[in-house]
Design a protein around this motif. Structure first.
Motif, PDB file in Angstrom:
ATOM      1  N   ALA A 253      42.679  31.122  34.193  1.00 14.63           N
ATOM      2  CA  ALA A 253      42.929  32.418  34.837  1.00 14.63           C
ATOM      3  C   ALA A 253      42.006  32.642  36.027  1.00 14.63           C
ATOM      4  O   ALA A 253      41.733  33.786  36.398  1.00 14.63           O
ATOM      5  N   ALA A 254      41.514  31.572  36.622  1.00 16.21           N
ATOM      6  CA  ALA A 254      40.516  31.694  37.687  1.00 16.21           C
ATOM      7  C   ALA A 254      40.943  32.608  38.845  1.00 16.21           C
ATOM      8  O   ALA A 254      40.134  33.419  39.310  1.00 16.21           O
ATOM      9  N   PRO A 255      42.185  32.521  39.350  1.00 15.79           N
ATOM     10  CA  PRO A 255      42.554  33.425  40.460  1.00 15.79           C
ATOM     11  C   PRO A 255      42.439  34.896  40.078  1.00 15.79           C
ATOM     12  O   PRO A 255      41.894  35.701  40.841  1.00 15.79           O
ATOM     13  N   GLU A 256      42.937  35.250  38.875  1.00 13.45           N
ATOM     14  CA  GLU A 256      42.889  36.644  38.444  1.00 13.45           C
ATOM     15  C   GLU A 256      41.456  37.094  38.162  1.00 13.45           C
ATOM     16  O   GLU A 256      41.064  38.223  38.482  1.00 13.45           O
ATOM     17  N   ILE A 257      40.661  36.212  37.562  1.00 13.25           N
ATOM     18  CA  ILE A 257      39.264  36.547  37.281  1.00 13.25           C
ATOM     19  C   ILE A 257      38.495  36.732  38.586  1.00 13.25           C
ATOM     20  O   ILE A 257      37.683  37.656  38.715  1.00 13.25           O
ATOM     21  N   ALA A 258      38.746  35.870  39.561  1.00 14.98           N
ATOM     22  CA  ALA A 258      38.071  35.986  40.861  1.00 14.98           C
ATOM     23  C   ALA A 258      38.370  37.335  41.510  1.00 14.98           C
ATOM     24  O   ALA A 258      37.478  37.991  42.059  1.00 14.98           O
ATOM     25  N   ARG A 259      39.634  37.773  41.418  1.00 16.03           N
ATOM     26  CA  ARG A 259      39.991  39.079  41.990  1.00 16.03           C
ATOM     27  C   ARG A 259      39.336  40.207  41.208  1.00 16.03           C
ATOM     28  O   ARG A 259      38.790  41.151  41.796  1.00 16.03           O
ATOM     29  N   PHE A 260      39.373  40.117  39.894  1.00 11.58           N
ATOM     30  CA  PHE A 260      38.832  41.192  39.063  1.00 11.58           C
ATOM     31  C   PHE A 260      37.325  41.357  39.262  1.00 11.58           C
ATOM     32  O   PHE A 260      36.811  42.477  39.289  1.00 11.58           O
ATOM     33  N   LEU A 261      36.618  40.249  39.432  1.00 10.46           N
ATOM     34  CA  LEU A 261      35.171  40.297  39.624  1.00 10.46           C
ATOM     35  C   LEU A 261      34.780  40.448  41.094  1.00 10.46           C
ATOM     36  O   LEU A 261      33.591  40.444  41.421  1.00 10.46           O
ATOM     37  N   ALA A 262      35.775  40.589  41.976  1.00  5.53           N
ATOM     38  CA  ALA A 262      35.543  40.789  43.413  1.00  5.53           C
ATOM     39  C   ALA A 262      34.712  39.651  44.004  1.00  5.53           C
ATOM     40  O   ALA A 262      33.785  39.893  44.795  1.00  5.53           O
ATOM     41  N   LEU A 263      35.046  38.413  43.635  1.00  6.51           N
ATOM     42  CA  LEU A 263      34.291  37.273  44.144  1.00  6.51           C
ATOM     43  C   LEU A 263      34.657  37.012  45.598  1.00  6.51           C
ATOM     44  O   LEU A 263      35.839  36.889  45.935  1.00  6.51           O
ATOM     45  N   PRO A 264      33.675  36.888  46.479  1.00  8.20           N
ATOM     46  CA  PRO A 264      33.951  36.671  47.898  1.00  8.20           C
ATOM     47  C   PRO A 264      34.269  35.199  48.170  1.00  8.20           C
ATOM     48  O   PRO A 264      34.080  34.339  47.291  1.00  8.20           O
ATOM     49  N   PRO A 265      34.744  34.872  49.385  1.00 10.56           N
ATOM     50  CA  PRO A 265      34.913  33.469  49.744  1.00 10.56           C
ATOM     51  C   PRO A 265      33.602  32.699  49.536  1.00 10.56           C
ATOM     52  O   PRO A 265      32.520  33.222  49.799  1.00 10.56           O
ATOM     53  N   GLY A 266      33.734  31.469  49.053  1.00  4.43           N
ATOM     54  CA  GLY A 266      32.544  30.685  48.745  1.00  4.43           C
ATOM     55  C   GLY A 266      32.092  30.854  47.312  1.00  4.43           C
ATOM     56  O   GLY A 266      31.028  30.354  46.927  1.00  4.43           O
ATOM     57  N   THR A 267      32.889  31.533  46.487  1.00  7.94           N
ATOM     58  CA  THR A 267      32.533  31.806  45.094  1.00  7.94           C
ATOM     59  C   THR A 267      33.767  31.636  44.217  1.00  7.94           C
ATOM     60  O   THR A 267      34.849  32.103  44.579  1.00  7.94           O
ATOM     61  N   LEU A 268      33.584  30.967  43.069  1.00  8.49           N
ATOM     62  CA  LEU A 268      34.726  30.698  42.206  1.00  8.49           C
ATOM     63  C   LEU A 268      34.263  30.589  40.750  1.00  8.49           C
ATOM     64  O   LEU A 268      33.261  29.918  40.482  1.00  8.49           O
ATOM     65  N   PRO A 269      34.948  31.235  39.793  1.00  6.76           N
ATOM     66  CA  PRO A 269      34.515  31.163  38.388  1.00  6.76           C
ATOM     67  C   PRO A 269      34.808  29.789  37.799  1.00  6.76           C
ATOM     68  O   PRO A 269      35.891  29.227  38.024  1.00  6.76           O
ATOM     69  N   VAL A 270      33.858  29.250  37.030  1.00  3.21           N
ATOM     70  CA  VAL A 270      34.066  27.924  36.445  1.00  3.21           C
ATOM     71  C   VAL A 270      33.980  27.915  34.920  1.00  3.21           C
ATOM     72  O   VAL A 270      34.608  27.092  34.264  1.00  3.21           O
ATOM     73  N   THR A 271      33.190  28.805  34.327  1.00  4.10           N
ATOM     74  CA  THR A 271      33.154  28.903  32.867  1.00  4.10           C
ATOM     75  C   THR A 271      32.588  30.253  32.473  1.00  4.10           C
ATOM     76  O   THR A 271      32.029  30.971  33.307  1.00  4.10           O
ATOM     77  N   SER A 272      32.741  30.602  31.204  1.00  2.00           N
ATOM     78  CA  SER A 272      32.251  31.885  30.695  1.00  2.00           C
ATOM     79  C   SER A 272      31.665  31.686  29.304  1.00  2.00           C
ATOM     80  O   SER A 272      32.047  30.770  28.571  1.00  2.00           O
ATOM     81  N   LEU A 273      30.734  32.576  28.947  1.00  2.00           N
ATOM     82  CA  LEU A 273      30.155  32.620  27.612  1.00  2.00           C
ATOM     83  C   LEU A 273      30.277  34.032  27.061  1.00  2.00           C
ATOM     84  O   LEU A 273      30.022  34.996  27.782  1.00  2.00           O
ATOM     85  N   VAL A 274      30.665  34.146  25.805  1.00  2.00           N
ATOM     86  CA  VAL A 274      30.461  35.402  25.095  1.00  2.00           C
ATOM     87  C   VAL A 274      29.257  35.196  24.198  1.00  2.00           C
ATOM     88  O   VAL A 274      29.019  34.085  23.696  1.00  2.00           O
ATOM     89  N   LEU A 275      28.459  36.250  24.016  1.00  2.00           N
ATOM     90  CA  LEU A 275      27.268  36.100  23.181  1.00  2.00           C
ATOM     91  C   LEU A 275      26.967  37.384  22.428  1.00  2.00           C
ATOM     92  O   LEU A 275      27.284  38.488  22.877  1.00  2.00           O
ATOM     93  N   GLY A 276      26.371  37.197  21.270  1.00  2.00           N
ATOM     94  CA  GLY A 276      26.000  38.320  20.418  1.00  2.00           C
ATOM     95  C   GLY A 276      25.421  37.792  19.125  1.00  2.00           C
ATOM     96  O   GLY A 276      25.171  36.592  18.968  1.00  2.00           O
ATOM     97  N   TRP A 277      25.214  38.699  18.178  1.00  2.00           N
ATOM     98  CA  TRP A 277      24.660  38.311  16.885  1.00  2.00           C
ATOM     99  C   TRP A 277      25.792  37.832  15.985  1.00  2.00           C
ATOM    100  O   TRP A 277      26.769  38.545  15.775  1.00  2.00           O
ATOM    101  N   PRO A 278      25.700  36.615  15.445  1.00  2.00           N
ATOM    102  CA  PRO A 278      26.816  36.028  14.695  1.00  2.00           C
ATOM    103  C   PRO A 278      27.182  36.822  13.446  1.00  2.00           C
ATOM    104  O   PRO A 278      26.318  37.321  12.729  1.00  2.00           O
ATOM    105  N   ALA A 279      28.496  36.896  13.203  1.00  2.00           N
ATOM    106  CA  ALA A 279      29.007  37.502  11.973  1.00  2.00           C
ATOM    107  C   ALA A 279      29.713  36.446  11.123  1.00  2.00           C
ATOM    108  O   ALA A 279      30.500  36.776  10.238  1.00  2.00           O
ATOM    109  N   GLU A 280      29.445  35.196  11.417  1.00  2.00           N
ATOM    110  CA  GLU A 280      30.022  34.091  10.658  1.00  2.00           C
ATOM    111  C   GLU A 280      29.071  32.902  10.737  1.00  2.00           C
ATOM    112  O   GLU A 280      28.209  32.846  11.628  1.00  2.00           O
ATOM    113  N   VAL A 281      29.234  31.978   9.807  1.00  2.00           N
ATOM    114  CA  VAL A 281      28.432  30.741   9.807  1.00  2.00           C
ATOM    115  C   VAL A 281      29.397  29.570   9.637  1.00  2.00           C
ATOM    116  O   VAL A 281      29.500  28.973   8.565  1.00  2.00           O
TER     117      VAL A 281
END
Length: 268
Positions: free
Chosen positions: A142-170
């Motif tokens: 979804a890189a094109p849509e994510i780039a628009r949503f995050l207002a990324l300017p020319p010269g910038t492009l999303p490549v990966t993402s992390l979600v993080l928090g305190w685990p509720a599973e093992v």
């Protein structure tokens, strides 16, 4: 930071997809990210990356939609989008009357590799503090849509993402192929058919069990698509469809052009 043995930390890695509602303080994530930046190698020490942090519930809900509605995005208190970012470097070059650069495919790869190295350093830093993380491969989908949503300017492009928090599973750590599948001494040695069978024997068995045990619906979908092996599943319409991946590839090439990463001297 909690003392830990790095090898033990690496061997204990698992992707977390269920999170507690507890907040993760900004001071903690800022400190971890600063440490990750200091501890990550970067080509030319240019640090051609940007990290967009999302905590706002409404904005996370939109990223949830763009990433294929994965529930962990709404559960995790923090989402980080790692971007290949040559914009800041190019603006710095312009300020000092240096030639423009990094607006080409090589520049994109350098920036993307820098961003991925940083993402992994951040993942390790989070896990060392007891936080859970999960990468989102859907960032490229979804890189094109994510780039628009995050207002990324020319010269910038999303490549990966992390979600993080305190685990509720093992969950159990995911298996990997034997070291022999990855390590080549002195030169690459292509595995022979019987070696492929031996290397993937355990993966084929465990992977088949894992995916088919998720739900009766999953087993039914496998049957509907005529899937009889893990390998077939990976290139089916349920996972990494070649047709879908070709379409995403075309979109990424167009996005590289749009985001000014394709000045490769063709018109020179």
């Amino acid at each position: 930071m909690t003392d830990c043995n790095l090898q033990s930390l690496l061997r204990a890695h698992r992707s977390i997809r269920a999170f507690k509602p507890d907040d993760v303080p900004t001071e903690l994530t800022d400190g971890l990210l600063e440490a990750a930046i200091l501890g990550s190698s970067s080509s030319g020490n240019l640090n051609t990356y940007a990290v967009v942090e999302t905590r706002d519930a409404a904005r996370k809900a939109e990223l949830f939609r763009l990433h294929g509605e994965q529930a962990m995005i709404l559960q995790a208190p923090v989402m980080l989008t790692f971007c290949a970012e040559a914009r800041r470097t190019r603006d710095w070059l312009a300020r000092h009357e240096a030639r423009d650069n990094f607006n080409n495919f090589h520049g994109f790869l350098v920036a993307a590799f820098d961003a991925l190295i940083l993402a992994q350093s951040m993942a390790l830093a989070c896990e060392a503090e007891g936080l859970g993380i999960c990468y989102l491969g859907t960032t490229l989908n979804a890189a094109p849509e994510i780039a628009r949503f995050l207002a990324l300017p020319p010269g910038t492009l999303p490549v990966t993402s992390l979600v993080l928090g305190w685990p509720a599973e093992v969950p159990q750590p995911r298996d990997r192929l034997p070291l022999a599948a990855y390590l080549h001494r002195e030169r690459y040695q292509r595995a022979q058919p019987e070696q492929i069978d031996a290397l993937y024997a355990q993966r084929d068995e465990r992977g088949l069990q894992r995916y088919q045990s998720l739900s009766a619906d999953a087993r039914q979908r496998w049957a509907e698509h005529g899937i009889t092996s893990l390998a077939q599943f990976y290139t089916s319409e349920l996972k990494y469809s070649p047709i879908a991946m070709q379409g995403i590839s075309r979109e990424l090439l167009a996005l590289l052009e749009q985001q000014d990463f394709m000045n490769n001297g063709d018109a020179a």
